[in-house]
Design a protein around this motif. Sequence first.
Motif, PDB file in Angstrom:
ATOM      1  N   SER A  12     -52.629 115.472 126.264  1.00 39.74           N
ATOM      2  CA  SER A  12     -51.796 116.110 127.043  1.00 39.74           C
ATOM      3  C   SER A  12     -51.550 115.611 128.292  1.00 39.74           C
ATOM      4  N   PHE A  13     -52.494 114.669 129.247  1.00 39.48           N
ATOM      5  CA  PHE A  13     -52.489 113.910 130.196  1.00 39.48           C
ATOM      6  C   PHE A  13     -51.770 112.695 129.974  1.00 39.48           C
ATOM      7  N   LEU A  14     -51.794 111.891 128.868  1.00 46.31           N
ATOM      8  CA  LEU A  14     -50.975 111.081 128.462  1.00 46.31           C
ATOM      9  C   LEU A  14     -49.289 111.239 128.647  1.00 46.31           C
ATOM     10  N   PHE A  15     -48.977 112.329 128.048  1.00 51.61           N
ATOM     11  CA  PHE A  15     -47.470 112.902 128.018  1.00 51.61           C
ATOM     12  C   PHE A  15     -47.137 113.036 129.350  1.00 51.61           C
ATOM     13  N   THR A  16     -48.091 113.796 130.099  1.00 56.21           N
ATOM     14  CA  THR A  16     -47.568 114.339 131.444  1.00 56.21           C
ATOM     15  C   THR A  16     -47.474 113.060 132.191  1.00 56.21           C
ATOM     16  N   GLY A  17     -48.414 111.940 132.182  1.00 55.30           N
ATOM     17  CA  GLY A  17     -48.184 110.935 132.784  1.00 55.30           C
ATOM     18  C   GLY A  17     -46.815 109.871 132.602  1.00 55.30           C
ATOM     19  N   ILE A  18     -46.583 110.231 131.294  1.00 54.20           N
ATOM     20  CA  ILE A  18     -45.472 109.550 130.693  1.00 54.20           C
ATOM     21  C   ILE A  18     -44.383 110.123 131.666  1.00 54.20           C
ATOM     22  N   TRP A  19     -44.042 111.489 131.602  1.00 57.59           N
ATOM     23  CA  TRP A  19     -42.891 111.647 132.233  1.00 57.59           C
ATOM     24  C   TRP A  19     -42.874 111.834 133.774  1.00 57.59           C
ATOM     25  N   GLY A  73     -33.675 112.118 132.904  1.00 54.74           N
ATOM     26  CA  GLY A  73     -35.091 112.289 132.434  1.00 54.74           C
ATOM     27  C   GLY A  73     -35.784 113.757 132.046  1.00 54.74           C
ATOM     28  N   TRP A  74     -34.780 114.747 132.263  1.00 53.74           N
ATOM     29  CA  TRP A  74     -35.265 116.110 132.120  1.00 53.74           C
ATOM     30  C   TRP A  74     -35.951 116.175 130.432  1.00 53.74           C
ATOM     31  N   GLY A  75     -35.538 115.330 129.582  1.00 54.45           N
ATOM     32  CA  GLY A  75     -36.035 115.518 128.207  1.00 54.45           C
ATOM     33  C   GLY A  75     -37.393 114.945 128.139  1.00 54.45           C
ATOM     34  N   TRP A  76     -37.823 114.149 129.076  1.00 53.96           N
ATOM     35  CA  TRP A  76     -39.282 113.726 128.960  1.00 53.96           C
ATOM     36  C   TRP A  76     -40.121 114.967 129.437  1.00 53.96           C
ATOM     37  N   ILE A  77     -39.702 115.622 130.428  1.00 53.71           N
ATOM     38  CA  ILE A  77     -40.493 116.712 130.828  1.00 53.71           C
ATOM     39  C   ILE A  77     -40.578 118.027 129.893  1.00 53.71           C
ATOM     40  N   LEU A  78     -39.350 117.994 129.271  1.00 50.16           N
ATOM     41  CA  LEU A  78     -39.399 118.973 128.192  1.00 50.16           C
ATOM     42  C   LEU A  78     -40.108 118.554 126.899  1.00 50.16           C
ATOM     43  N   PHE A  79     -40.008 117.279 126.484  1.00 48.44           N
ATOM     44  CA  PHE A  79     -40.898 116.848 125.442  1.00 48.44           C
ATOM     45  C   PHE A  79     -42.531 117.009 125.778  1.00 48.44           C
ATOM     46  N   SER A  80     -42.763 116.668 127.041  1.00 50.18           N
ATOM     47  CA  SER A  80     -44.235 116.787 127.356  1.00 50.18           C
ATOM     48  C   SER A  80     -44.906 118.233 127.441  1.00 50.18           C
ATOM     49  N   GLY A  81     -43.757 119.146 127.726  1.00 50.68           N
ATOM     50  CA  GLY A  81     -44.380 120.562 127.792  1.00 50.68           C
ATOM     51  C   GLY A  81     -44.199 121.156 126.246  1.00 50.68           C
ATOM     52  N   SER A  97     -56.340 127.157 127.555  1.00 50.44           N
ATOM     53  CA  SER A  97     -55.344 127.989 128.341  1.00 50.44           C
ATOM     54  C   SER A  97     -54.578 127.332 129.451  1.00 50.44           C
ATOM     55  N   ALA A  98     -55.375 126.272 130.221  1.00 52.24           N
ATOM     56  CA  ALA A  98     -54.552 125.631 131.238  1.00 52.24           C
ATOM     57  C   ALA A  98     -53.517 124.733 130.535  1.00 52.24           C
ATOM     58  N   ILE A  99     -53.847 123.950 129.476  1.00 50.63           N
ATOM     59  CA  ILE A  99     -52.985 123.371 128.837  1.00 50.63           C
ATOM     60  C   ILE A  99     -51.820 123.893 128.487  1.00 50.63           C
ATOM     61  N   LEU A 100     -51.870 125.152 127.902  1.00 44.38           N
ATOM     62  CA  LEU A 100     -50.806 125.952 127.360  1.00 44.38           C
ATOM     63  C   LEU A 100     -49.963 126.513 128.573  1.00 44.38           C
ATOM     64  N   VAL A 101     -50.671 126.814 129.635  1.00 34.34           N
ATOM     65  CA  VAL A 101     -49.841 127.245 130.614  1.00 34.34           C
ATOM     66  C   VAL A 101     -49.062 126.172 131.420  1.00 34.34           C
ATOM     67  N   GLN A 102     -49.797 124.855 131.544  1.00 32.49           N
ATOM     68  CA  GLN A 102     -48.881 123.718 132.121  1.00 32.49           C
ATOM     69  C   GLN A 102     -47.837 123.476 131.241  1.00 32.49           C
ATOM     70  N   GLY A 103     -48.024 123.529 129.946  1.00 35.73           N
ATOM     71  CA  GLY A 103     -46.868 123.189 128.884  1.00 35.73           C
ATOM     72  C   GLY A 103     -45.647 124.113 129.171  1.00 35.73           C
ATOM     73  N   ILE A 104     -46.004 125.453 129.225  1.00 32.27           N
ATOM     74  CA  ILE A 104     -44.809 126.387 129.557  1.00 32.27           C
ATOM     75  C   ILE A 104     -44.117 126.152 130.904  1.00 32.27           C
ATOM     76  N   LEU A 105     -44.941 125.764 132.030  1.00 36.39           N
ATOM     77  CA  LEU A 105     -44.430 125.732 133.188  1.00 36.39           C
ATOM     78  C   LEU A 105     -43.476 124.378 133.017  1.00 36.39           C
ATOM     79  N   GLU A 106     -43.867 123.309 132.337  1.00 35.44           N
ATOM     80  CA  GLU A 106     -42.991 121.971 132.086  1.00 35.44           C
ATOM     81  C   GLU A 106     -41.947 122.275 131.290  1.00 35.44           C
ATOM     82  N   VAL A 107     -41.715 123.049 130.620  1.00 32.26           N
ATOM     83  CA  VAL A 107     -40.624 123.408 129.571  1.00 32.26           C
ATOM     84  C   VAL A 107     -39.883 124.277 130.798  1.00 32.26           C
TER      85      VAL A 107
END
Length: 103
Positions: free
Chosen positions: A81-88, A44-52, A23-33
């Motif tokens: 999920s942590f890997l892609f969040t770290g990348i952006w 660089g906004w595309g990195w956040i979108l991709f991670s989301g 649930s937390a990862i799903l909410v994190q993704g929605i907030l990142e999008v």
Amino acid sequence: MVGVLLVGNVLGAKLTLALAFGSAILVQGILEVIAAFQLRPEDGWGWILFSGIVAIILGILILYRWPLNSGWLLGFFSGISFLFTGIWMIMLPQSISHHLSRR
């Protein structure tokens, strides 16, 4: 108190933590999008979108496969999920500094 209850019932703890992290990862993704679309004109906004998007997919997969593969699935997908969040988080400051240096 919660820690003692979790240690006392390991299987229940594993299922509960998998549900909570999914649930937390799903909410994190929605907030990142949402954040990506708010930063849309910036570099660089595309990195956040991709991670989301990746986080939303992983959150849905964790919740979809929830009771069956809670142990390994939780650790594997959380790591992705942590890997892609770290990348952006690494790419966004570089994009912002590059944008500011062009001004």
